[in-house]
Design an enzyme around this catalytic site. Sequence first.
Site, PDB file in Angstrom:
ATOM      1  N   HIS A 107      -9.717 -11.173  10.830  1.00 48.27           N
ATOM      2  CA  HIS A 107     -10.273 -12.525  10.714  1.00 48.27           C
ATOM      3  C   HIS A 107      -9.379 -13.489  11.505  1.00 48.27           C
ATOM      4  O   HIS A 107      -8.190 -13.628  11.178  1.00 48.27           O
ATOM      5  CB  HIS A 107     -10.312 -12.914   9.235  1.00 48.27           C
ATOM      6  N   HIS A 147     -18.788  -4.656  17.595  1.00 50.58           N
ATOM      7  CA  HIS A 147     -17.522  -3.892  17.537  1.00 50.58           C
ATOM      8  C   HIS A 147     -17.604  -2.747  16.528  1.00 50.58           C
ATOM      9  O   HIS A 147     -16.625  -2.447  15.838  1.00 50.58           O
ATOM     10  CB  HIS A 147     -16.339  -4.806  17.189  1.00 50.58           C
ATOM     11  N   TYR A 191     -16.039 -14.371  10.193  1.00 49.48           N
ATOM     12  CA  TYR A 191     -15.343 -13.115   9.866  1.00 49.48           C
ATOM     13  C   TYR A 191     -15.164 -12.908   8.368  1.00 49.48           C
ATOM     14  O   TYR A 191     -15.192 -11.782   7.887  1.00 49.48           O
ATOM     15  CB  TYR A 191     -13.999 -13.044  10.606  1.00 49.48           C
ATOM     16  N   ASN A 239      -9.735  -9.651  22.772  1.00 49.43           N
ATOM     17  CA  ASN A 239     -10.474  -8.717  23.629  1.00 49.43           C
ATOM     18  C   ASN A 239      -9.599  -8.307  24.811  1.00 49.43           C
ATOM     19  O   ASN A 239      -8.514  -8.857  25.011  1.00 49.43           O
ATOM     20  CB  ASN A 239     -11.744  -9.384  24.169  1.00 49.43           C
TER      21      ASN A 239
HETATM   22 FE1  HDE Z   1     -16.021 -11.357  17.105  1.00 43.91          FE
HETATM   23  N1  HDE Z   1     -16.942 -10.664  15.421  1.00 43.91           N
HETATM   24  N2  HDE Z   1     -17.266 -12.948  17.106  1.00 43.91           N
HETATM   25  N3  HDE Z   1     -15.234 -12.008  18.874  1.00 43.91           N
HETATM   26  N4  HDE Z   1     -14.814  -9.774  17.156  1.00 43.91           N
HETATM   27  C1  HDE Z   1     -16.623  -9.507  14.782  1.00 43.91           C
HETATM   28  O1  HDE Z   1     -16.321  -9.354  12.464  1.00 43.91           O
HETATM   29  C2  HDE Z   1     -18.017 -13.337  16.058  1.00 43.91           C
HETATM   30  C3  HDE Z   1     -15.570 -13.144  19.544  1.00 43.91           C
HETATM   31  C4  HDE Z   1     -13.793  -9.545  18.029  1.00 43.91           C
HETATM   32  O2  HDE Z   1     -11.841  -4.329  14.973  1.00 43.91           O
HETATM   33  C5  HDE Z   1     -17.308  -9.374  13.469  1.00 43.91           C
HETATM   34  O3  HDE Z   1     -15.395  -7.946  10.991  1.00 43.91           O
HETATM   35  C6  HDE Z   1     -18.616 -14.609  16.329  1.00 43.91           C
HETATM   36  C7  HDE Z   1     -14.597 -13.438  20.556  1.00 43.91           C
HETATM   37  C8  HDE Z   1     -13.169  -8.280  17.745  1.00 43.91           C
HETATM   38  O4  HDE Z   1     -12.737  -5.040  13.106  1.00 43.91           O
HETATM   39  C9  HDE Z   1     -18.088 -10.681  13.329  1.00 43.91           C
HETATM   40  C10 HDE Z   1     -18.197 -14.961  17.583  1.00 43.91           C
HETATM   41  C11 HDE Z   1     -13.663 -12.434  20.479  1.00 43.91           C
HETATM   42  C12 HDE Z   1     -13.863  -7.769  16.656  1.00 43.91           C
HETATM   43  C13 HDE Z   1     -17.752 -11.387  14.628  1.00 43.91           C
HETATM   44  C14 HDE Z   1     -17.340 -13.915  18.055  1.00 43.91           C
HETATM   45  C15 HDE Z   1     -14.079 -11.557  19.423  1.00 43.91           C
HETATM   46  C16 HDE Z   1     -14.881  -8.734  16.303  1.00 43.91           C
HETATM   47  C17 HDE Z   1     -18.068  -8.093  13.262  1.00 43.91           C
HETATM   48  C18 HDE Z   1     -18.551 -16.201  18.384  1.00 43.91           C
HETATM   49  C19 HDE Z   1     -12.426 -12.253  21.355  1.00 43.91           C
HETATM   50  C20 HDE Z   1     -13.636  -6.444  15.973  1.00 43.91           C
HETATM   51  C21 HDE Z   1     -17.309  -7.322  12.202  1.00 43.91           C
HETATM   52  C22 HDE Z   1     -18.208 -17.407  17.712  1.00 43.91           C
HETATM   53  C23 HDE Z   1     -11.461 -13.316  21.168  1.00 43.91           C
HETATM   54  C24 HDE Z   1     -12.609  -6.549  14.884  1.00 43.91           C
HETATM   55  C25 HDE Z   1     -16.236  -8.185  11.809  1.00 43.91           C
HETATM   56  C26 HDE Z   1     -12.369  -5.188  14.269  1.00 43.91           C
HETATM   57  C27 HDE Z   1     -15.761  -8.586  15.231  1.00 43.91           C
HETATM   58  C28 HDE Z   1     -18.223 -12.607  14.911  1.00 43.91           C
HETATM   59  C29 HDE Z   1     -16.760 -13.930  19.355  1.00 43.91           C
HETATM   60  C30 HDE Z   1     -13.326 -10.373  19.101  1.00 43.91           C
HETATM   61  C31 HDE Z   1     -19.558 -10.565  13.053  1.00 43.91           C
HETATM   62  C32 HDE Z   1     -19.541 -15.369  15.408  1.00 43.91           C
HETATM   63  C33 HDE Z   1     -14.605 -14.652  21.507  1.00 43.91           C
HETATM   64  C34 HDE Z   1     -12.018  -7.633  18.489  1.00 43.91           C
HETATM   65  O5  HDE Z   1     -17.630 -11.444  12.248  1.00 43.91           O
END
Ligand code: HDE
Length: 704
Positions: free
Chosen positions: A344, A80, A367, A153
């Site tokens: 988060h 993202h 997060y 999402n």
């Molecule tokens: Fe994320 N995801 N994600 N994700 N995600 C990040 O956090 C992660 C997942 C989503 O505009 C990171 O601050 C793991 C699902 C959005 O700043 C990180 C897993 C969904 C955003 C991270 C998922 C999301 C992130 C990268 C599997 C939809 C952007 C930077 C367990 C429900 C937020 C950050 C923004 C961002 C990890 C799966 C949505 C690395 C480990 C499912 C919208 O922490």
Amino acid sequence: MATPSSPPPVPAPHNAKTESLLPDHCGEGEALTTDQGVRISDNQNSLRAGARGPTLLEDFILREKITHFDHERIPERVVHARGEGAHGHFQVYAPQSELSCAAFLQDPAERTPVFVRFSTVAGSRGSADTVRDVRGFAVKFYTREGVFDLVGNNIPVFFIQDAIKFPDLIHAVKPEPHHEMPQAASAHDTFWDFVSLMPESTHMLMWVMSDRAIPRSLRMMEGFGVHTFRLVDAAGRARFVKFHWKPLLGMHALVWDEAQAIAGRDADFHRRDLWEAIEQGDFPEWELGVQVVEEDEAEQLGFDLLDATKLIPENRVPVRRIGKLTLDRNPDNFFAETEQVAFHPGHIVPGIDFSADPLLQGRLFSYLDTQLSRLGGPNFHEIPINRPICPFHNNQRDGIARHGIVAGRVAYEPNSLAGGLPREVPAADGGFVSVPEPLASPKIRVRSASFGEHFAQARLFWLSQSAVEQDHIVAAFSFELGKVETVAIRERMVATLARVDADLAGRVAGNLGLPAPSGVDEVDCPLPPSPELSMMGSGDGSIRTRKIAFLVADGVDGDEVAALRAQLEGAGARVKLIAPRLGKVTAAAGPALPVDATFALMPSVTFDAVCVPGGEASLDALCAEGQAVRYLREAYRHFKTVAATGQGLRLLDAAGIPCTGPAGAPPGVVCQAGGATLEQVGEDFIAAIAQHRHWQRAELPASC
Ligand code: HDE
């Protein structure tokens, strides 16, 4: 007594002091200073030993400026990375105390401030907006009981069921590590290698290969919390909930050819669209929807609510719309707000709780952890965009970039020296309490058997699509797998598709030059098609905020332009005049008209519809102009509404777009013919634009 910690607001006394020290001719903020406030007299030349001599290390102004510049970048988000944000507010329609005691869900008069960040997942910060990808839809609610982040999402399911597979998924989709290609694209071997070996990703693949992954605008896409959460009432009663965001402008998509062209012609297409809409007062709006399931009824759904690869069909559990999100203010500074915002899923408030979805549980760790390297340490909650608007007090102290200056000697609890403060708050007074969930199970690494079925909802999605949408899904699979070089991966994926639908698999196989898979049975899908899974016919039927290009040149009929423009803008659309050159075009009568852009500056792919007003000389010029003809043909090829009034029909003719004649005009081609008034043409034009695209249209002949 020690004062409980709370970061101070912007320090007003300092500003006052600065102002009083400024020379008379300098107002606040006018003097250029160093970071220490020393006024700079020369920002053009470094300090040198003589006019042509070496620069002196003593130059503290130069060193401070360059040092700061050297460290301007922070690590981009690992996923993202590319995103854009906006401020706004949320208001609930009616008190929701029956479902949740969350304070921001009680009072329809209360406006809860929000900050929203949209994003793509795979690309780097500088990648293009219109790539095929999931869009992040993260909402930070600054409630008076603390920050609630709904980090979702634009697709309601996910690729994997367990967080432990997330690094594998992301390594597979990111550019391949040996040559760092391709950027912001899933169309390559490693992604399809991984997903073709992970049957649980099949449902999500159907969504990502659909037009949901190439939205026309961030303002025109749905949002989903994805996981099952809980709503908890004041008595502690919990119910399962899925969160939805429903865009009031409806759901609309680009066509793939257009999305690719836009990536080259305006890589900031979505970002610009969001920014401009807010600047123009066209505030994007979404309704917050909830699907509520009683905990003891969850088992009757026929799939596991804790499995993030499944959705609850809306024709099974309807979405209740409980409030509205409005985005009405652009950020002042991209870095300070959009880049430094830290979402988060673990930021929740009383009245909301988690489920045991193993994907969500992993996110609860990730997060917080990721901000430590991205934002430099544990104090990122003090960055203005992340600060709660309610007071916060605890005994967390120090660390990199600590801003709050906490007075007193007490940083522990229990204490007597600070009167026992800050102290715990009982649940009855708003203290957070987790829903007590009975757990009695062995410590094991195992996937629940209830997570074992992977194709029924993929088939439900396929069967719920219109024929056009199905065509696009076939084309997307064919494109992506066509980019895959390893034939065995293509074959494996096509075999997986055969579990979803034989026709889908056969068509994709045909495009890839592979035999249709045999001996694979389609899954049995017990669920009836769900119309809400299709994007067709969505929206309120209005043309609000649609962008219309008027193709004009010297001699254009100014009256026609004015009348049509007024009619379209009266219906909420935005009109731009596109001409061969910038400046003004002379009108056949009346004042000259200011040109907004040339054909190259605002190509047809950046508009929703194109209109050619009359004017003999204007049409002489446009018909002689290859670009104008191409502009019109491209809009037509992308199934957009095209219209012509008066002599404007000549350009349609030159472009080979049938208009008059025995067969009449094709769908979405509006011509002023048969004595129709300008107003009637305008009405037909508006009705045609409201349909967004005209899929029934035949291809144009290759040459004309
Ligand atoms: Fe994320 N995801 N994600 N994700 N995600 C990040 O956090 C992660 C997942 C989503 O505009 C990171 O601050 C793991 C699902 C959005 O700043 C990180 C897993 C969904 C955003 C991270 C998922 C999301 C992130 C990268 C599997 C939809 C952007 C930077 C367990 C429900 C937020 C950050 C923004 C961002 C990890 C799966 C949505 C690395 C480990 C499912 C919208 O922490």
